[in-house]
Design an enzyme around this catalytic site. Structure first.
Site, PDB file in Angstrom:
ATOM      1  CG  ASP A   1      -1.612  -0.771   1.119  1.00 11.46           C
ATOM      2  OD1 ASP A   1      -2.209  -1.881   0.008  1.00 11.46           O
ATOM      3  OD2 ASP A   1      -2.639  -1.560   2.892  1.00 11.46           O
TER       4      ASP A   1
HETATM    5  N1  URA Z   1      -1.530  -5.763   3.582  1.00  8.08           N
HETATM    6  C1  URA Z   1      -1.863  -4.494   3.623  1.00  8.08           C
HETATM    7  O1  URA Z   1      -2.878  -4.746   4.299  1.00  8.08           O
HETATM    8  N2  URA Z   1      -1.066  -3.905   3.342  1.00  8.08           N
HETATM    9  C2  URA Z   1      -0.296  -3.867   2.907  1.00  8.08           C
HETATM   10  O2  URA Z   1       0.700  -3.363   2.125  1.00  8.08           O
HETATM   11  C3  URA Z   1       0.482  -4.894   2.715  1.00  8.08           C
HETATM   12  C4  URA Z   1      -0.221  -6.361   2.965  1.00  8.08           C
END
Ligand code: URA
Length: 240
Positions: A106
């Site tokens: 993310d």
């Molecule tokens: N899980 C998440 O919620 N975000 C990420 O960036 C990676 C795994």
């Protein structure tokens, strides 16, 4: 013109073996450069124009590239994006137009992101079939309980047709925020955030520490990157 590179480094960079293994191979006469057996590991060669063979295998220099990026928050895991800086744009490699990030973190997640042009390796690391292990460090608002740990171990139903595989949750610190390490074997969209949401908690900080055998080099500050070593490439490909 390319900068001359030592023969042993050339082969080690290309994942043939550790520097010492490669020296051994060279001394044993297993390496040819431009048709001649070369027994000197320190021979300097032009990486782009030389024909290098290890046994009967032609070794193309830089045919594939592998970078480990410590992704900073605020950067998206993409090659191009009209609004945001992308992870690939952080890699200054003028020659390469075909690099891409292996999987997604993310925008606000930090940590290990592999950037490569090796489609076959990316496919294997991301394939749901292989259940590649991913380890994250997280800070969570609220107190993580033994019951939460059990629920993560059993599997959490995130969607009608999707229950997570057993995940390992280890508490590293407890207080107003809990500090945890979590190991998962899938990579669904926002998976970790949604897993904590499913037990009524909120992720306030997330950082990926490892993916398969590749571990984030903690000496890399966020936003920095380095090439993978020959050994890291070999281990990632599963031929240690
Ligand atoms: N899980 C998440 O919620 N975000 C990420 O960036 C990676 C795994």
């Amino acid at each position: 013109m390319s900068t001359p590179v030592r023969l042993d480094k050339y082969l080690a960079d290309m994942g043939i073996g550790t520097r010492s293994k490669v020296k051994e191979y060279i001394r044993k006469g297993r390496v040819k450069v431009d048709g001649k057996v070369i027994k000197e590991p320190d021979l300097k060669l032009n990486a782009l124009n030389s024909q290098v063979y290890f046994d009967s295998q032609k070794i193309e220099y830089e045919a594939v590239k592998y970078y480990m990026l410590n992704k900073p928050a605020g950067v998206v895991s993409a090659t191009v994006d009209s609004n945001c800086k992308t992870a690939v744009e952080l890699i200054e490699d003028g020659k390469r137009k075909d690099l891409f990030p292996v999987g997604r973190l993310d925008k606000d997640t930090e940590g290990l992101l592999l950037i490569t042009n090796d489609g076959a390796l990316a496919h294997r690391l991301l394939s749901p079939k292989w259940h590649v292990e991913k380890v994250y460090y997280a800070r969570i608002r609220g107190r993580i309980t033994e019951e939460d740990i059990k629920k993560f171990e059993t599997g959490l139903k995130l969607e009608e047709n999707f229950t997570t595989l057993p995940a390992r949750l280890t508490i590293l610190g407890a207080g107003e925020e809990s500090v945890v390490e979590i190991t998962i074997y899938e990579g669904k969209f926002h998976q970790i955030k949604r897993m904590f949401e499913a037990v009524g908690k909120e992720v306030v900080y997330l950082k990926r520490l490892s993916m398969g055998d590749l571990r984030l080099d903690e000496t890399l500050p966020p936003g920095n990157y380095r090439r993978l070593t020959g050994e890291e490439i070999r281990r990632l490909k599963g031929n240690e």
